[in-house]
Design a protein around this motif. Structure first.
Motif, PDB file in Angstrom:
ATOM      1  N   ALA A   2      48.800   4.524  41.406  1.00 47.24           N
ATOM      2  CA  ALA A   2      49.783   5.397  41.356  1.00 47.24           C
ATOM      3  C   ALA A   2      49.122   6.776  40.875  1.00 47.24           C
ATOM      4  CB  ALA A   2      50.992   4.922  40.525  1.00 47.24           C
ATOM      5  N   TYR A   3      48.672   7.013  39.729  1.00 45.87           N
ATOM      6  CA  TYR A   3      48.225   8.095  38.958  1.00 45.87           C
ATOM      7  C   TYR A   3      46.945   8.352  39.065  1.00 45.87           C
ATOM      8  CZ  TYR A   3      53.098   7.569  37.363  1.00 45.87           C
ATOM      9  OH  TYR A   3      54.413   7.375  37.371  1.00 45.87           O
ATOM     10  N   GLY A   4      45.857   7.679  39.733  1.00 42.17           N
ATOM     11  CA  GLY A   4      44.352   8.075  39.716  1.00 42.17           C
ATOM     12  C   GLY A   4      44.148   9.605  39.731  1.00 42.17           C
ATOM     13  N   ARG A   5      44.731  10.332  40.505  1.00 42.33           N
ATOM     14  CA  ARG A   5      44.564  11.955  40.775  1.00 42.33           C
ATOM     15  C   ARG A   5      45.381  12.959  39.818  1.00 42.33           C
ATOM     16  NH1 ARG A   5      43.797  12.443  47.405  1.00 42.33           N
ATOM     17  NH2 ARG A   5      42.122  10.699  47.452  1.00 42.33           N
ATOM     18  N   ALA A   6      46.200  12.097  38.989  1.00 45.25           N
ATOM     19  CA  ALA A   6      47.158  12.868  38.077  1.00 45.25           C
ATOM     20  C   ALA A   6      46.275  13.619  36.902  1.00 45.25           C
ATOM     21  CB  ALA A   6      47.974  12.045  37.030  1.00 45.25           C
ATOM     22  N   PRO A   7      46.426  14.812  36.643  1.00 46.22           N
ATOM     23  CA  PRO A   7      45.521  15.516  35.687  1.00 46.22           C
ATOM     24  C   PRO A   7      45.271  14.915  34.459  1.00 46.22           C
ATOM     25  CG  PRO A   7      47.617  16.474  35.854  1.00 46.22           C
ATOM     26  CD  PRO A   7      47.899  15.525  37.025  1.00 46.22           C
ATOM     27  N   TYR A   8      46.114  14.140  33.754  1.00 49.23           N
ATOM     28  CA  TYR A   8      46.071  13.324  32.364  1.00 49.23           C
ATOM     29  C   TYR A   8      45.651  12.030  32.472  1.00 49.23           C
ATOM     30  CZ  TYR A   8      47.020  18.134  31.028  1.00 49.23           C
ATOM     31  OH  TYR A   8      47.214  19.373  30.917  1.00 49.23           O
ATOM     32  N   TYR A   9      45.165  11.578  33.733  1.00 49.63           N
ATOM     33  CA  TYR A   9      45.016   9.976  33.989  1.00 49.63           C
ATOM     34  C   TYR A   9      44.008   9.452  32.948  1.00 49.63           C
ATOM     35  CZ  TYR A   9      43.089   5.935  36.220  1.00 49.63           C
ATOM     36  OH  TYR A   9      42.599   4.658  36.238  1.00 49.63           O
ATOM     37  N   PRO A  66      68.734  18.892  32.030  1.00 48.58           N
ATOM     38  CA  PRO A  66      67.787  18.607  33.410  1.00 48.58           C
ATOM     39  C   PRO A  66      66.397  19.217  33.401  1.00 48.58           C
ATOM     40  CG  PRO A  66      70.070  19.239  34.095  1.00 48.58           C
ATOM     41  CD  PRO A  66      70.060  19.311  32.449  1.00 48.58           C
ATOM     42  N   SER A  67      65.414  18.593  33.431  1.00 48.93           N
ATOM     43  CA  SER A  67      64.030  19.272  33.087  1.00 48.93           C
ATOM     44  C   SER A  67      63.179  18.635  34.387  1.00 48.93           C
ATOM     45  CB  SER A  67      63.284  18.697  32.062  1.00 48.93           C
ATOM     46  OG  SER A  67      63.250  17.285  31.970  1.00 48.93           O
ATOM     47  N   SER A  68      62.095  19.550  34.759  1.00 52.75           N
ATOM     48  CA  SER A  68      61.499  19.233  35.787  1.00 52.75           C
ATOM     49  C   SER A  68      59.958  19.660  35.573  1.00 52.75           C
ATOM     50  CB  SER A  68      61.930  19.898  37.126  1.00 52.75           C
ATOM     51  OG  SER A  68      60.952  19.865  38.383  1.00 52.75           O
ATOM     52  N   TYR A  69      59.080  18.797  36.008  1.00 54.00           N
ATOM     53  CA  TYR A  69      57.610  19.229  35.916  1.00 54.00           C
ATOM     54  C   TYR A  69      56.997  18.653  37.189  1.00 54.00           C
ATOM     55  CZ  TYR A  69      57.593  14.007  34.881  1.00 54.00           C
ATOM     56  OH  TYR A  69      57.911  12.994  34.624  1.00 54.00           O
ATOM     57  N   SER A  70      55.758  19.164  37.400  1.00 56.79           N
ATOM     58  CA  SER A  70      54.816  19.028  38.725  1.00 56.79           C
ATOM     59  C   SER A  70      54.500  17.450  38.689  1.00 56.79           C
ATOM     60  CB  SER A  70      53.853  19.664  38.631  1.00 56.79           C
ATOM     61  OG  SER A  70      52.633  19.396  39.944  1.00 56.79           O
ATOM     62  N   GLN A  71      54.946  16.929  39.888  1.00 55.34           N
ATOM     63  CA  GLN A  71      54.173  15.638  40.036  1.00 55.34           C
ATOM     64  C   GLN A  71      53.413  15.377  41.070  1.00 55.34           C
ATOM     65  OE1 GLN A  71      58.300  13.600  40.155  1.00 55.34           O
ATOM     66  NE2 GLN A  71      58.106  12.633  38.308  1.00 55.34           N
ATOM     67  N   GLY A  72      52.778  16.274  41.342  1.00 52.50           N
ATOM     68  CA  GLY A  72      51.663  16.457  42.326  1.00 52.50           C
ATOM     69  C   GLY A  72      52.293  17.051  43.507  1.00 52.50           C
ATOM     70  N   LYS A  73      52.030  16.473  44.705  1.00 50.50           N
ATOM     71  CA  LYS A  73      52.357  16.833  45.952  1.00 50.50           C
ATOM     72  C   LYS A  73      53.886  16.296  46.381  1.00 50.50           C
ATOM     73  CE  LYS A  73      50.655  12.821  48.344  1.00 50.50           C
ATOM     74  NZ  LYS A  73      49.322  12.281  49.465  1.00 50.50           N
ATOM     75  N   HIS A  74      54.383  15.573  45.322  1.00 47.21           N
ATOM     76  CA  HIS A  74      55.832  14.748  45.573  1.00 47.21           C
ATOM     77  C   HIS A  74      56.963  15.593  45.016  1.00 47.21           C
ATOM     78  CE1 HIS A  74      53.560  11.469  46.894  1.00 47.21           C
ATOM     79  NE2 HIS A  74      52.947  11.267  45.797  1.00 47.21           N
ATOM     80  N   PRO A  75      58.172  15.846  45.666  1.00 50.66           N
ATOM     81  CA  PRO A  75      59.144  16.314  44.812  1.00 50.66           C
ATOM     82  C   PRO A  75      59.527  15.439  43.538  1.00 50.66           C
ATOM     83  CG  PRO A  75      59.874  15.814  47.212  1.00 50.66           C
ATOM     84  CD  PRO A  75      58.407  15.018  46.721  1.00 50.66           C
ATOM     85  N   MET A 129      53.488  11.637  30.648  1.00 54.38           N
ATOM     86  CA  MET A 129      52.121  11.791  30.162  1.00 54.38           C
ATOM     87  C   MET A 129      50.967  12.029  31.046  1.00 54.38           C
ATOM     88  SD  MET A 129      52.220   9.404  26.824  1.00 54.38           S
ATOM     89  CE  MET A 129      52.365   7.804  27.593  1.00 54.38           C
ATOM     90  N   MET A 130      51.120  11.504  32.397  1.00 55.76           N
ATOM     91  CA  MET A 130      50.019  11.286  33.360  1.00 55.76           C
ATOM     92  C   MET A 130      50.117  12.871  33.856  1.00 55.76           C
ATOM     93  SD  MET A 130      48.315   8.718  34.031  1.00 55.76           S
ATOM     94  CE  MET A 130      48.226   7.054  33.982  1.00 55.76           C
ATOM     95  N   HIS A 131      51.101  13.827  33.776  1.00 54.12           N
ATOM     96  CA  HIS A 131      51.230  14.916  34.495  1.00 54.12           C
ATOM     97  C   HIS A 131      51.197  16.008  33.718  1.00 54.12           C
ATOM     98  CE1 HIS A 131      52.891  12.446  37.917  1.00 54.12           C
ATOM     99  NE2 HIS A 131      51.902  13.247  38.612  1.00 54.12           N
ATOM    100  N   ASN A 132      51.485  15.824  32.191  1.00 51.30           N
ATOM    101  CA  ASN A 132      51.614  16.854  31.459  1.00 51.30           C
ATOM    102  C   ASN A 132      50.678  16.730  30.166  1.00 51.30           C
ATOM    103  OD1 ASN A 132      54.112  18.462  32.430  1.00 51.30           O
ATOM    104  ND2 ASN A 132      54.741  16.280  32.608  1.00 51.30           N
ATOM    105  N   ALA A 133      50.167  17.819  29.661  1.00 51.54           N
ATOM    106  CA  ALA A 133      49.584  17.845  28.486  1.00 51.54           C
ATOM    107  C   ALA A 133      50.494  17.446  27.153  1.00 51.54           C
ATOM    108  CB  ALA A 133      49.125  19.254  27.995  1.00 51.54           C
ATOM    109  N   PRO A 134      50.125  16.990  25.927  1.00 52.21           N
ATOM    110  CA  PRO A 134      51.044  16.735  24.780  1.00 52.21           C
ATOM    111  C   PRO A 134      51.705  17.989  24.437  1.00 52.21           C
ATOM    112  CG  PRO A 134      48.810  15.469  24.598  1.00 52.21           C
ATOM    113  CD  PRO A 134      48.847  16.527  25.848  1.00 52.21           C
ATOM    114  N   ALA A 135      51.156  19.117  24.362  1.00 54.43           N
ATOM    115  CA  ALA A 135      51.720  20.211  24.101  1.00 54.43           C
ATOM    116  C   ALA A 135      53.119  20.587  25.091  1.00 54.43           C
ATOM    117  CB  ALA A 135      50.889  21.303  23.864  1.00 54.43           C
TER     118      ALA A 135
END
Length: 243
Positions: free
Chosen positions: A100-107, A205-214, A225-231
């Motif tokens: 599911a997350y092998g290509r996520a930035p913080y994988y 309501p909050s949103s963050y990038s989940q790669g190519k998916h809405p 955590m897979m898509h965002n830095a701790p900060a």
């Protein structure tokens, strides 16, 4: 009878919640909002609830993942249950998460964290979940004090809000914060008569990038955590309102 506290100033905000495995962002917003978070681990396990399962994003859709338990029953307390001994479920779960997350930035960082959680040697469910919560908090740089077990208060004979109020009194709490879903369970006046202010936390309501998916909301903190830095997650943790 409620505990009779010493007459000391109350300046502590607390929350009291059941432990969950990799819960959603709002759970950590609650932790970030209080001085002390008490783990309610001596209440009955809820089959079909979120104690040992959550959702991750797989191929653009929510996918349920589960922590398998031995003898799970709604007639048993969380602290009396245990995680299954290894029969391959750890490797299977890690493979699913990698898929599911092998290509996520913080994988790389997050999968290493997850491996330490899944290989925690104490299989008692309360300890297993407590360790995963502590590890998540460390990763997110959350320094809230943890009350590791509600059994420490010896007040499980009290029902519902009376037990919550008793823990607040014992802790010298000035404020108690509950997720917004508890508005039908607790009344302000019941807390006010003990000098405690009741608040409800509502996530914005909050949103963050989940790669190519809405964007899909309401997933496990694992997805966050897979898509965002701790900060960056630290900023998401403050996107809430206290009512």
């Amino acid at each position: 009878m409620l505990f009779n506290p010493a007459t000391t100033p109350r300046m502590k905000t607390i929350a009291i919640m059941q432990p969950y495995f990799l819960p959603y962002l709002g759970y950590f917003q609650l932790i970030a909002a209080v001085d002390k978070f008490v783990v309610l681990d001596d209440v009955n396990y809820i089959r079909g609830g979120w104690i040992n399962r959550n959702r991750m994003l797989m191929n653009g859709a929510p996918h349920l993942f589960t922590l398998p338990l031995r003898g799970a029953s709604q007639n048993r307390r969380i602290c009396d249950l245990a995680v299954m001994e290894d029969n391959g479920w750890r490797d299977k779960l890690l493979r699913s998460i990698s898929q599911a997350y092998g290509r996520a930035p913080y994988y790389t960082q997050v999968i290493a964290l997850l491996e330490t959680m899944l290989h925690f040697p104490n299989l008692q469910l309360d300890q297993f979940l407590l360790n995963s919560l502590q590890k998540s908090m460390q990763y997110l740089d959350l320094n809230t004090e943890l009350g590791p077990t509600s059994r420490a208060y010896g007040n499980d004979a009290l029902a519902g809000d009376q037990r919550i109020i008793d823990i607040c009194i014992r802790e010298g709490a000035s404020d108690y914060i509950n997720p917004i879903g508890g508005t039908g369970l607790y009344r302000h006046e019941d807390f006010q008569q003990h000098g405690i202010a009741l608040h409800f936390l509502k996530s914005r309501p909050s949103s963050y990038s989940q790669g190519k998916h809405p964007h899909t909301a309401g997933l496990s903190i694992l997805d966050v955590m897979m898509h965002n830095a701790p900060a960056t997650i630290g900023q998401l943790l403050i996107e809430k309102d206290l009512l």
